[in-house]
Design a protein around this motif. Sequence first.
Motif, mmCIF file in Angstrom:
data_model
loop_
_atom_site.group_PDB
_atom_site.id
_atom_site.type_symbol
_atom_site.label_atom_id
_atom_site.label_comp_id
_atom_site.label_asym_id
_atom_site.label_seq_id
_atom_site.Cartn_x
_atom_site.Cartn_y
_atom_site.Cartn_z
ATOM 1 N N ASP A 259 -62.129 7.385 74.282
ATOM 2 C CA ASP A 259 -62.459 8.583 75.052
ATOM 3 C C ASP A 259 -61.400 8.915 76.106
ATOM 4 O O ASP A 259 -61.206 10.069 76.473
ATOM 5 C CB ASP A 259 -63.812 8.415 75.747
ATOM 6 C CG ASP A 259 -64.943 8.386 74.736
ATOM 7 O OD1 ASP A 259 -64.689 8.824 73.575
ATOM 8 O OD2 ASP A 259 -66.041 7.920 75.071
ATOM 9 N N GLU A 260 -60.734 7.862 76.598
ATOM 10 C CA GLU A 260 -59.681 8.097 77.614
ATOM 11 C C GLU A 260 -58.346 8.517 76.977
ATOM 12 O O GLU A 260 -57.387 8.773 77.690
ATOM 13 C CB GLU A 260 -59.436 6.831 78.449
ATOM 14 C CG GLU A 260 -60.362 6.681 79.653
ATOM 15 C CD GLU A 260 -61.741 6.180 79.244
ATOM 16 O OE1 GLU A 260 -61.794 5.116 78.593
ATOM 17 O OE2 GLU A 260 -62.726 6.877 79.536
ATOM 18 N N GLY A 261 -58.318 8.502 75.652
ATOM 19 C CA GLY A 261 -57.078 8.912 74.980
ATOM 20 C C GLY A 261 -56.143 7.764 74.660
ATOM 21 O O GLY A 261 -55.016 7.991 74.217
ATOM 22 N N ALA A 262 -56.598 6.502 74.876
ATOM 23 C CA ALA A 262 -55.733 5.349 74.559
ATOM 24 C C ALA A 262 -55.862 5.000 73.075
ATOM 25 O O ALA A 262 -56.964 5.032 72.519
ATOM 26 C CB ALA A 262 -56.123 4.159 75.425
ATOM 27 N N PHE A 263 -54.736 4.653 72.467
ATOM 28 C CA PHE A 263 -54.747 4.256 71.054
ATOM 29 C C PHE A 263 -55.117 2.780 70.928
ATOM 30 O O PHE A 263 -54.733 1.962 71.755
ATOM 31 C CB PHE A 263 -53.368 4.488 70.425
ATOM 32 C CG PHE A 263 -52.945 5.919 70.461
ATOM 33 C CD1 PHE A 263 -53.487 6.839 69.573
ATOM 34 C CD2 PHE A 263 -52.019 6.372 71.402
ATOM 35 C CE1 PHE A 263 -53.119 8.180 69.605
ATOM 36 C CE2 PHE A 263 -51.633 7.703 71.450
ATOM 37 C CZ PHE A 263 -52.185 8.613 70.558
ATOM 38 N N HIS A 264 -55.861 2.446 69.886
ATOM 39 C CA HIS A 264 -56.188 1.041 69.637
ATOM 40 C C HIS A 264 -56.432 0.848 68.143
ATOM 41 O O HIS A 264 -56.641 1.814 67.402
ATOM 42 C CB HIS A 264 -57.405 0.601 70.459
ATOM 43 C CG HIS A 264 -58.640 1.392 70.148
ATOM 44 N ND1 HIS A 264 -59.642 0.934 69.340
ATOM 45 C CD2 HIS A 264 -59.010 2.648 70.510
ATOM 46 C CE1 HIS A 264 -60.583 1.866 69.230
ATOM 47 N NE2 HIS A 264 -60.223 2.908 69.935
ATOM 48 N N PHE A 265 -56.386 -0.434 67.722
ATOM 49 C CA PHE A 265 -56.583 -0.731 66.304
ATOM 50 C C PHE A 265 -58.067 -0.864 65.985
ATOM 51 O O PHE A 265 -58.844 -1.392 66.786
ATOM 52 C CB PHE A 265 -55.882 -2.038 65.933
ATOM 53 C CG PHE A 265 -54.385 -1.941 65.964
ATOM 54 C CD1 PHE A 265 -53.713 -1.160 65.026
ATOM 55 C CD2 PHE A 265 -53.639 -2.620 66.929
ATOM 56 C CE1 PHE A 265 -52.323 -1.064 65.048
ATOM 57 C CE2 PHE A 265 -52.252 -2.528 66.951
ATOM 58 C CZ PHE A 265 -51.594 -1.748 66.010
ATOM 59 N N VAL A 266 -58.458 -0.410 64.797
ATOM 60 C CA VAL A 266 -59.803 -0.657 64.274
ATOM 61 C C VAL A 266 -59.649 -1.060 62.806
ATOM 62 O O VAL A 266 -58.583 -0.882 62.228
ATOM 63 C CB VAL A 266 -60.699 0.606 64.350
ATOM 64 C CG1 VAL A 266 -60.956 1.008 65.793
ATOM 65 C CG2 VAL A 266 -60.086 1.771 63.567
ATOM 66 N N LEU A 267 -60.721 -1.608 62.240
ATOM 67 C CA LEU A 267 -60.691 -1.880 60.812
ATOM 68 C C LEU A 267 -61.462 -0.783 60.084
ATOM 69 O O LEU A 267 -62.499 -0.330 60.558
ATOM 70 C CB LEU A 267 -61.346 -3.236 60.523
ATOM 71 C CG LEU A 267 -60.513 -4.465 60.842
ATOM 72 C CD1 LEU A 267 -61.222 -5.720 60.324
ATOM 73 C CD2 LEU A 267 -59.117 -4.359 60.228
ATOM 74 N N ALA A 268 -60.941 -0.384 58.948
ATOM 75 C CA ALA A 268 -61.630 0.630 58.145
ATOM 76 C C ALA A 268 -63.023 0.119 57.787
ATOM 77 O O ALA A 268 -63.227 -1.074 57.582
ATOM 78 C CB ALA A 268 -60.832 0.906 56.876
#
Length: 373
Positions: A185-194
């Motif tokens: 929500d703050e616009g920071a990029f992060h990794f997730v798993l599909a």
Amino acid sequence: MRPEAGAALADSLRHLIREAGPISVARYMALALAHPALGYYRRRDPLGAEGDFITAPEISQLFGELVGLALAQHWLDLGRPPRVLLAELGPGRGTLLADALRAARVVTGFPEAIALHLVETSPALRERQARALAPRPARWHDTLAGVPDDAPLLLVANEFLDALPVRQFVREGRHWRERLVAVDDEGAFHFVLARHVTPLPGLMLAGATDLPEGSVVELSSVREALVQELAARLAGQGGMALVIDYGGDERVPAGDTLQAVRHHRKVDPLATPGEADLSTHVDFHALIRPALAEGVAAYGPVTQAAFLNRLGIGLRLEQLLRHAGPAQREALASGHRRLTDPAEMGRLFKAMAFTSAGAPVPPGFTPEEKRTP
Ligand code: SAH
């Protein structure tokens, strides 16, 4: 360089992800590095002390000179064809080619046979390359496809393949899930798993099936397709391609190797898209299959130290030292050490060569290093 371009690229990535969902690491790399207007490589010269990183040809003239002599040797091995295409993928500042051409002047007939073809997307670097090579004429192309195919090809790619996009997959039980880039929500990029699992063909996972839970594998269809395209050319045109980069020589995949470098420091790959160089280690073993599929010969990978030692870096150093002043002697010795010392570039960097079938063993390699299916 305009600092706001990085912010604009990050904004457009956020927008894309919010509209269409998390994107693959490959897509993130491709946009961060090669976005036509805002990408890292489109906007700047990343090399040198004031830049983000330094490469072998920028460290020492020895590197380009030896590559030049290796290419010239292959031209002799081909029977001195009257015309040969000398091509480089991602020539940076043009230093490697300039050093290569200077060294190869000793090979009678070679300089006159050469037509230079450079594959480069950055307008700023194209200009720099033209200056480094002047007054020699050269032609520039956006992709390998633009290079002519009517004469034998001598090609070199140093630290080019590491910048091509990879997808990452994480092991979960018997399945693999793709690692994706999301935004909070703050616009920071992060990794997730599909959420869904990806069925990966066994062939792609050679060596990966015994890996523990949570292991990461990296697959680069772009890299493999490029090597296959190159191999098809060598099969048709004849010639040799030398590929030098950092990466493993193990059959077991190296895991997550995505890294970002800015001002000579490692930074978070997701922190400043478009502002940092992104790369991954090159999985050299993955390049063998697409090359052999086109019927060409593949050699290596061998360590950069072995490659340069066999090409005679020690002798070349001695030769140059004889005519050097004190400051230049120091620079030559330290350059030699950085290129070959296993604790520096000597071991992490690898060289691999591809030649048309039936061509002699390429300089810097041995017959035992020829790969079989
Ligand atoms: N080979 C040089 C530069 C390495 S940096 C050296 O060793 O110093 C990577 C180079 O590849 C830069 O010239 C960059 O602009 C170019 N490049 C990166 N991605 C590219 C792409 N997709 N197509 C063409 N050139 C690219």
